[in-house]
Design an enzyme around this catalytic site. Structure first.
Site, PDB file in Angstrom:
ATOM      1  CG  ASP A  40      -2.078   0.911   1.138  1.00  0.00           C
ATOM      2  OD1 ASP A  40      -1.989   1.907   0.402  1.00  0.00           O
ATOM      3  OD2 ASP A  40      -3.102   0.645   1.787  1.00  0.00           O
ATOM      4  CG  ASP A  41      -0.012   4.819   0.032  1.00  0.00           C
ATOM      5  OD1 ASP A  41      -0.873   4.402  -0.761  1.00  0.00           O
ATOM      6  OD2 ASP A  41      -0.242   5.708   0.872  1.00  0.00           O
ATOM      7  CB  CYS A  78      -6.064   2.247  -1.585  1.00  0.00           C
ATOM      8  SG  CYS A  78      -6.833   3.724  -0.918  1.00  0.00           S
ATOM      9  NE  ARG A  82      -6.481  -2.812  -0.796  1.00  0.00           N
ATOM     10  CZ  ARG A  82      -5.359  -2.128  -0.900  1.00  0.00           C
ATOM     11  NH1 ARG A  82      -5.252  -1.173  -1.805  1.00  0.00           N
ATOM     12  NH2 ARG A  82      -4.324  -2.371  -0.130  1.00  0.00           N
ATOM     13  CE  LYS A 125      -6.496   0.325   2.427  1.00  0.00           C
ATOM     14  NZ  LYS A 125      -5.609   1.462   2.132  1.00  0.00           N
ATOM     15  CG  HIS A 127     -10.238   0.464   0.808  1.00  0.00           C
ATOM     16  ND1 HIS A 127      -9.216   1.368   0.768  1.00  0.00           N
ATOM     17  CD2 HIS A 127     -11.354   1.186   1.026  1.00  0.00           C
ATOM     18  CE1 HIS A 127      -9.682   2.593   0.949  1.00  0.00           C
ATOM     19  NE2 HIS A 127     -10.980   2.505   1.111  1.00  0.00           N
ATOM     20  CG  HIS A 207      -1.738   4.031   3.714  1.00  0.00           C
ATOM     21  ND1 HIS A 207      -2.136   4.912   4.697  1.00  0.00           N
ATOM     22  CD2 HIS A 207      -2.584   4.214   2.679  1.00  0.00           C
ATOM     23  CE1 HIS A 207      -3.183   5.607   4.259  1.00  0.00           C
ATOM     24  NE2 HIS A 207      -3.470   5.207   3.036  1.00  0.00           N
ATOM     25  CG  ASP A 334      -2.500   0.571  -2.909  1.00  0.00           C
ATOM     26  OD1 ASP A 334      -1.365   1.092  -2.918  1.00  0.00           O
ATOM     27  OD2 ASP A 334      -3.319   0.784  -1.994  1.00  0.00           O
ATOM     28  CG  ASN A 335      -1.743   4.056  -4.291  1.00  0.00           C
ATOM     29  OD1 ASN A 335      -2.823   3.685  -3.820  1.00  0.00           O
ATOM     30  ND2 ASN A 335      -0.748   4.470  -3.523  1.00  0.00           N
ATOM     31  CE  LYS A 379      -3.226   7.112  -1.682  1.00  0.00           C
ATOM     32  NZ  LYS A 379      -3.144   6.783  -0.231  1.00  0.00           N
TER      33      LYS A 379
END
Length: 543
Positions: A40-41, A78, A82, A125, A127, A207, A334-335, A379
């Protein structure tokens, strides 16, 4: 070979025909296990095998024993990423950007893989709209609270709330996510040893907030005193040595930050005089700012380091249960790294040790730019810095290549069709009584075998008004209309993935052609999202 694998062998043989099959392998014709790991990030250059200096030996070993994709994409945020990963559709097609409920036809990977006998497990996570078990997972540990790594307020086990950890409990989210993943592997091996599994591990790291275990921070203390300009140049040079990237380095952008960031004055008031809200040259900072910023990047590095260590535990367990060779592992983010600087959750205590549970910091645009080396922005934006992700592919029993690069473009929408082909599953034409649109993703299996192009008409990007479209090596991109410039820009990514030289004025006809293609498909995707809407769940407002 178990009876179930014998039954599936014939169905799988065709899908396996383009992949290297070890001679005499009794299990080569059966679907492999699948582990998808999502960070994540994470910045494009944060891993050692993508040019970074952070210690990531486990991911580096996966890359050395498999493949690295150099032009793989996410959606810049994010929850849309997903949705793309789990459905094989762009988030706009399944009503997940802006975030809403999926149409009834939008099945997720556990349901898509079930015809091949897969049992699915989730840790980390979520989401995605709806409960995790309702999506087809058999077990789930969900920790969607990205506001606190030590005492998260929102944890669920099999969709049931868990009590909030106390500070003395020794909880750290990255460790907890890996521990549950290991537990699911053990349970599957004990109870269903003949069935393939799909394990989805979605780390919240790195993140914000910057929170890490003290021993992890200590390993990087003082490492970043040289500043983001030096680190960025060093990563860029390393990427060229590795063959990951061979192009220009984007310039620092001292003006563009997310609109929801705290203002510079507010940052200094709530965080302290060492905080910096813009990606400015390192030499322009005060000594106090340099020390504070270097400490922040050490925490970011510690979070990535810990994630890699926990991935190592998962890999060790795969090996212990005899599943590592016959498991397809995919790792992505995710980004891109985030320039966000805001304070949520229980707030930020400037007097607390940096990286502890009482602090709430973001890595900020200076270090985010370095994390996304060599690309532009971060992001949220659809420039390469926002939408580019590492993709590591590791599958000893199925991929002959070792340590090779794949330069063909790909996207998270390709994961679902790839896994379905690997599993020998035909994508369903209908789901829940509704017709499914033609999926936009493409199977990556041809690229697993060799660095071959994966044919597709285009790759589409749209997040909160940030637009983009890639056709071959041409890419149009535009920031959200609310930004100072919302017009389309044009780049030749074969020569300029750093998006430095805007060619829109030289090729207006190309811009018009691609902008029209983007608009037609954007409208069609919105139309598809509106078909067969799912009824609201109890307590959920109607759409």
């Amino acid at each position: 070979m178990t009876p179930r694998r014998l039954r599936l062998g014939a169905a799988f043989a065709l899908a396996f025909s383009t992949i290297a099959v070890p001679a005499g392998s009794a299990r080569a014709a059966a679907p492999p296990n699948v582990v998808v790991i999502l960070a994540d990030d994470l910045g494009f250059s944060d891993l050692g095998c993508y040019g970074g200096e952070i210690a990531t030996p486990n991911l580096d070993r996966l890359a050395a024993g498999g493949l690295r994709f150099t032009q793989f994409y996410n959606t810049a945020r994010c929850w849309p990423s997903r949705a793309a990963l789990m459905t094989g559709y762009y988030a706009q097609q399944v009503n997940r950007d802006p975030a809403g409920s999926r149409p009834t036809w939008a099945a997720l990977l556990p349901d898509l893989l079930r015809p091949a006998g897969y049992r699915s497990y989730h840790s980390g996570k979520w989401h995605v709209d709806g409960p995790v078990l309702e999506a087809g997972f058999l077990r789930s540990y969900s920790g969607d609270d990205s506001g606190d790594y030590f005492t998260p307020a929102f944890q669920r086990l099999d969709d049931k709330p868990l009590p909030r950890p106390k500070p003395e409990d020794g909880h750290y989210s990255t460790v907890a996510i890996a521990s549950h993943a290991v537990e699911w592997l053990d349970g599957h091996h004990r109870e269903h040893p003949g069935d393939p599994f799909f394990l989805y591990v979605a780390f919240t790291a790195p993140h914000f907030p910057l929170q890490a275990l003290p021993e992890d921070i200590e390993r990087y203390r003082g490492r970043y005193a040289e500043g983001w300009d030096v680190i960025r140049a060093r990563r860029w040079a390393r990427q060229r040595e590795l063959g990951v990237y061979d192009g220009p380095l984007s310039p620092l952008d001292p003006t563009t930050v997310p609109s929801w960031n705290l203002a510079e004055e507010e940052l200094k008031r709530r965080v302290g005089p060492g905080e910096v809200g813009r990606a400015v040259p390192w030499a322009s900072l005060t000594a106090e700012q340099k020390a504070f910023q270097a400490a922040k990047m050490a925490i970011h590095a510690a979070m990535v380091d810990r994630m890699d260590r926990e991935i190592g535990r998962i890999l060790e367990r795969l090996e212990a249960i005899g599943a590592k060779d016959d498991t397809l592992i995919l790792f992505a983010s995710d980004n891109g790294a985030s320039a966000e600087q805001l304070i949520r959750s229980t707030g930020h205590d400037p007097a607390a040790p940096l990286g502890s549970a009482m602090t709430y910091l973001g890595v900020g645009p200076g270090w985010s730019t370095a994390a996304n080396t060599p690309f532009r922005l971060h992001k949220y934006w659809t420039y390469e810095g926002g939408v580019s992700t590492p993709l590591i592919v590791h599958w000893p029993a199925g991929v002959k290549a070792r340590g090779e690069l794949r330069h063909t473009p790909g996207h998270l929408i390709d994961v679902a069709p790839t896994l379905m082909e690997v599993a020998g599953v035909t994508p369903p034409e209908t789901w829940n009584g509704a017709t499914r649109p033609a999926p936009p993703g493409r199977s990556l299996l041809p690229a697993f075998a060799q660095d071959a192009a994966v044919e597709r008409p285009f790759l589409y990007f749209n997040h909160e008004g940030n637009r983009g479209l890639r056709v071959g090596d041409w890419k149009i991109v535009a920031p959200a209309p609310a930004a100072a410039e919302g017009r389309w820009q044009l780049y030749d990514l074969a020569k300029d993935r750093a998006e430095v030289h805007d060619l829109a004025a030289r090729h207006p006809e190309k811009v018009r052609e691609m902008a029209d293609l983007w608009k037609r498909n954007d409208e069609e995707y919105r139309r598809q999202a509106a078909t067969s809407p799912r009824p609201p769940r109890p307590g959920e407002p109607a759409r």
